[in-house]
Design a protein around this motif. Structure first.
Motif, PDB file in Angstrom:
ATOM      1  N   ASN A 174     -51.785  80.330 -32.348  1.00  0.00           N
ATOM      2  CA  ASN A 174     -50.398  80.514 -31.921  1.00  0.00           C
ATOM      3  C   ASN A 174     -49.535  80.334 -33.162  1.00  0.00           C
ATOM      4  O   ASN A 174     -50.049  80.170 -34.264  1.00  0.00           O
ATOM      5  N   ILE A 175     -48.226  80.342 -32.987  1.00  0.00           N
ATOM      6  CA  ILE A 175     -47.365  79.980 -34.111  1.00  0.00           C
ATOM      7  C   ILE A 175     -46.317  79.034 -33.576  1.00  0.00           C
ATOM      8  O   ILE A 175     -45.925  79.121 -32.410  1.00  0.00           O
ATOM      9  N   SER A 196     -53.976  93.469 -34.686  1.00  0.00           N
ATOM     10  CA  SER A 196     -53.100  92.335 -35.001  1.00  0.00           C
ATOM     11  C   SER A 196     -53.196  91.982 -36.482  1.00  0.00           C
ATOM     12  O   SER A 196     -52.189  91.692 -37.130  1.00  0.00           O
ATOM     13  N   LEU A 197     -54.421  91.993 -37.011  1.00  0.00           N
ATOM     14  CA  LEU A 197     -54.595  91.677 -38.423  1.00  0.00           C
ATOM     15  C   LEU A 197     -53.869  92.707 -39.282  1.00  0.00           C
ATOM     16  O   LEU A 197     -53.203  92.370 -40.265  1.00  0.00           O
ATOM     17  N   ILE A 198     -53.976  93.977 -38.886  1.00  0.00           N
ATOM     18  CA  ILE A 198     -53.303  95.024 -39.660  1.00  0.00           C
ATOM     19  C   ILE A 198     -51.784  94.843 -39.591  1.00  0.00           C
ATOM     20  O   ILE A 198     -51.083  94.962 -40.594  1.00  0.00           O
ATOM     21  N   VAL A 199     -51.302  94.508 -38.389  1.00  0.00           N
ATOM     22  CA  VAL A 199     -49.867  94.273 -38.250  1.00  0.00           C
ATOM     23  C   VAL A 199     -49.433  93.126 -39.161  1.00  0.00           C
ATOM     24  O   VAL A 199     -48.411  93.205 -39.847  1.00  0.00           O
ATOM     25  N   GLU A 201     -54.241  82.017 -39.999  1.00  0.00           N
ATOM     26  CA  GLU A 201     -53.751  80.832 -39.299  1.00  0.00           C
ATOM     27  C   GLU A 201     -53.467  81.158 -37.842  1.00  0.00           C
ATOM     28  O   GLU A 201     -53.766  80.389 -36.946  1.00  0.00           O
ATOM     29  N   GLY A 202     -52.864  82.336 -37.638  1.00  0.00           N
ATOM     30  CA  GLY A 202     -52.467  82.705 -36.288  1.00  0.00           C
ATOM     31  C   GLY A 202     -53.644  83.097 -35.403  1.00  0.00           C
ATOM     32  O   GLY A 202     -53.749  82.660 -34.260  1.00  0.00           O
ATOM     33  N   VAL A 243     -49.499  87.230 -34.474  1.00  0.00           N
ATOM     34  CA  VAL A 243     -49.483  86.515 -33.192  1.00  0.00           C
ATOM     35  C   VAL A 243     -48.598  87.258 -32.194  1.00  0.00           C
ATOM     36  O   VAL A 243     -48.958  87.440 -31.023  1.00  0.00           O
ATOM     37  N   TRP A 244     -47.460  87.713 -32.685  1.00  0.00           N
ATOM     38  CA  TRP A 244     -46.520  88.425 -31.825  1.00  0.00           C
ATOM     39  C   TRP A 244     -47.189  89.653 -31.195  1.00  0.00           C
ATOM     40  O   TRP A 244     -47.118  89.886 -29.993  1.00  0.00           O
ATOM     41  N   PHE A 245     -47.878  90.401 -32.044  1.00  0.00           N
ATOM     42  CA  PHE A 245     -48.535  91.611 -31.540  1.00  0.00           C
ATOM     43  C   PHE A 245     -49.604  91.248 -30.517  1.00  0.00           C
ATOM     44  O   PHE A 245     -49.687  91.847 -29.442  1.00  0.00           O
TER      45      PHE A 245
END
Lengths: 353, 354
Positions: free
Chosen positions: B265-266, B113-116, B258-259, B95-97
């Motif tokens: 979001n988180i 994002s998924l990789i992160v 989830e994110g 989520v952050w990325f």
């Protein structure tokens, strides 16, 4: 050999399957019964509330909403169930969307979301079901089919702060919040402002549980506060606040020579403060969630659903208040005096710490 | 003989589920509720409409990832209790990325994002793997502690870095979302998202990796007998770390579901996310087999989502529903017991006939 073993397993599976199937047929009878019942009742207006993670027995926020809904049901001769009023409990944040959708699919006329935590989920679900009426408590959703209810919690908390500062003997006061958020910050800000108004030298010790459903941690935080010399704790922590009461009661039951107090939240928590030789609920801030739920349900029943509107409940509107609890007459007077000042606009209570 | 044990492998989980359902029925009876109406409500609430099917699949999605992650480490002989914390960090960092680089075009942003998220989970699990490999610390204790570290670190970052002292972050850019309109339309606005396809793909990938590649073979060998595999020239240290990295990255992906999918979001967590521990139960019920994991994740999703309908439809209170679900999980966890009984009876029968 092994075959026999397998056979017995299979047989057991078959038997249990058959039993379940048999019961299944009997059940379909009962469900058709209830369908028949529902068609006979002519007035079908029904309401439902989806709780946040505290549950309807949190002795505070959710419970007061549920009590309001029950009162509404009694007033209008409704029964608990899909034809009258009902609550859906959420144990996790991921269940909000599911529960809201279940409520929509069960054809309730009005769906309440109890608490700001449901905002995101309700924004989505209300957007997808534009003909369905929703109400969100403690937050705002701008949509023509959602009514928003806000409470000026900081005003009631301010009075609690006044009462605490007037009543403290040790000169040390604590605040325990549930989860850091805009709503609980309002409580904190109001409470601290109230204490400072009377005794500017007192620094209120503020701690957060991090959850509305963790009574054990609430108890730990309370234990630390009381042992540091604090004698009054205001808790705005939903179910976690029950831990504060439980710690205070344990301490008072062991030794009641030094008075310890808890200030309750959201509904009159006088009963929660009873211990062996007295009562340790100093007072409770009231949040008229129940009254709001009842009012809005009644209006919607009459066909006047306040969709798209934001209703604000403060001290002036009687939406929030402070109970007399175990306050001395002197303190009560002081509280009444400040209440009037807030209503008159003489004092502006801050919303952010 | 081999076929026989395969049949047993299917029978034992099925049997434990049936026993769990029976115990759950008994509990409902004791509390004075109609178990059949209850289970009917549960099945209806899990598969009764396209919406509920969508929700059940959505609930199963992260569980497939966390269960696959757990099973990889488990095969290598490690009990990675930390999947929950690894999933949480995967969630947080994906989520952050996505929030930090909204200018990257949608699908690429989603992919990175998924990789992160996977990397975050892998690194977190890698700590435990590294400590285990070089200092022989217990991965159970280390990962339990890392769960709490992850929880409080995530909550702190959400409150102070990702938002201005609010308890939720903004939503990720629409383009990076795993929620595809056609999936929502298909399932009458459920929260089902594209992660389910990724989960299916990962199940196949994990199966191929564990069964058909040398690296997978080494992990299995280390799990079966670390001394023998060392003697055969495999590096135990390397395999410990690799298996934990893979385990963590899968758990991190589960969190990223989830994110990027469910919540977009988180938010500040009140406790360690349940997808971790549920994932462990799913993996154990699925006997670490990717196909088994798919089915048991579906079962867990159905229990959770279907359970929500029980209070509404069958008037079974939430608390009793929780007990019923717990009793099913109990028997799932106790499947060793059932296996033991089955095996013992088999042996007795053998002796008797001879």
């Amino acid at each position: 050999m092994k075959k026999r073993n397998l056979m017995s397993l299979l047989a057991l599976g078959l038997i249990s399957g058959a039993t379940l199937a048999a019961c299944g047929s009997s059940d379909s009878d009962t469900s058709s019964d209830s369908a028949a019942k529902s068609s006979t009742s002519d007035d079908k207006f029904s309401v439902v509330m989806v709780t946040d993670v505290g549950g309807v027995d949190d002795k505070s926020f959710n419970q007061s909403a549920w009590e309001g809904m029950q009162a509404w049901g009694e007033e209008n001769n409704k029964e608990e169930g899909t034809e009258g009023f009902k609550y859906l409990q959420s144990n996790e944040d991921s269940e909000f969307v599911t529960n809201l959708n279940s409520a929509v699919q069960a054809k309730f006329d009005l769906v309440f979301g109890i608490g700001y935590k449901l905002k995101e989920a309700m924004t989505d679900v209300s957007g997808q079901n534009e003909d369905q009426h929703f109400v969100i408590i403690d937050d705002m959703i701008e949509s023509p089919n959602v009514a928003s209810v806000l409470f000026k919690d900081h005003e009631a908390a301010f009075l609690a702060g006044v009462a605490a500062a007037e009543s403290t003997e040790s000169g040390q006061i604590g605040f325990i919040g549930g989860q850091e958020s805009d709503v609980i910050s309002r409580f904190e800000a109001g409470f601290v402002a109230g204490v400072k108004e009377i005794k500017p030298e007192i620094d209120v010790k503020v701690e957060y549980v991090g959850s509305f459903g963790d009574a054990a941690r609430g108890k730990q935080l309370a234990a630390a506060m009381y042992s540091s010399g604090i004698d009054i704790i205001y808790q705005a922590a939903g179910d976690s606040g029950n831990g504060v009461f439980s710690e205070a009661k344990d301490l008072m039951n062991a030794d009641d020579s030094k008075k310890l107090w808890v200030i309750g939240v959201d509904r009159d928590q006088n009963d929660e403060g009873k211990f062996d030789t007295g009562n340790l609920t100093l007072a409770s801030t009231l949040k008229g969630v129940g009254a709001a739920v009842k009012d809005i349900s009644n209006e919607a029943l009459a066909g006047n659903f306040a969709g798209g509107e934001v209703v604000n409940y403060g001290l002036a509107e009687g939406g929030v208040d402070l109970t007399d609890g175990n306050l001395t007459d002197e303190v009560k007077e002081k509280v009444a005096e400040y209440k009037q000042k807030v209503i008159d606009g003489e004092i502006e209570v801050p919303q952010k710490p | 003989m081999n076929n026989k044990s395969k049949l047993d492998n299917i029978l034992v989980p099925v049997f434990s589920v049936i026993l769990g359902l029976l115990l759950g029925a008994l509990i409902m009876l004791v509390f004075g509720y109609n178990p059949v109406a209850g289970y009917q409500a549960m099945v209806q609430g899990a598969f009764g409409s396209s919406f509920y099917i969508g929700e059940t699949l959505r609930q199963a999605t992260p569980l497939i990832f966390t269960a696959l992650g757990f099973s990889v480490a488990y095969t290598a002989g490690f009990f990675n209790i930390g999947v929950a914390g690894q999933a949480l960090l995967g969630w947080l960092f994906s989520v952050w990325f996505a929030l930090s680089f909204p200018e990257i075009p949608g699908i690429i942003l989603l992919f990175i994002s998924l990789i992160v998220g996977a990397l975050a989970g892998a690194l977190w699990a890698g700590i435990a793997g590294f400590l285990r490999a070089y200092f022989n610390t217990s991965e159970v204790i280390v990962t339990i502690m890392l769960n709490y570290t992850a929880l409080y670190t995530a909550n702190y970052l959400i409150r102070n870095v990702l938002s201005e002292s609010s308890d939720t972050t903004a939503r990720i850019p629409e383009g990076a979302s795993l929620r595809w309109a056609w999936l929502s339309d298909l399932t009458s606005n459920s929260t089902l998202h594209g992660g389910i396809f990724l989960a299916l793909i990962m199940a196949v990938v994990v199966w191929i990796f564990m069964k058909k590649t040398t690296a997978g073979f080494e992990i299995r060998a280390v799990g079966l007998n670390p001394f023998a595999s060392k003697y055969a020239g495999m590096s135990t240290k390397r395999n410990i770390i690799i298996s934990m990295l893979i385990s963590g990255s899968l758990a991190g992906l589960g969190g990223a579901m989830e994110g990027m999918g469910t919540f977009q979001n988180i938010f500040v967590q009140g406790g360690i996310p349940s997808i971790g521990f549920d994932g462990i139960a799913v993996a154990l019920l699925g006997l670490g087999n990717p196909v088994g994991i798919l089915f048991s994740a579906l079962l867990f999703g159905a229990l959770k989502i279907g359970g929500n309908s029980m209070p509404l439809v069958a008037d079974v209170p939430t608390e009793v529903v929780d007990i019923v679900i717990a009793s099913i999980i109990f028997f799932v966890g106790a499947n060793y017991l059932i296996r033991m009984v089955v095996d013992k009876r088999a042996k007795l029968n053998k002796g008797g006939v001879k």
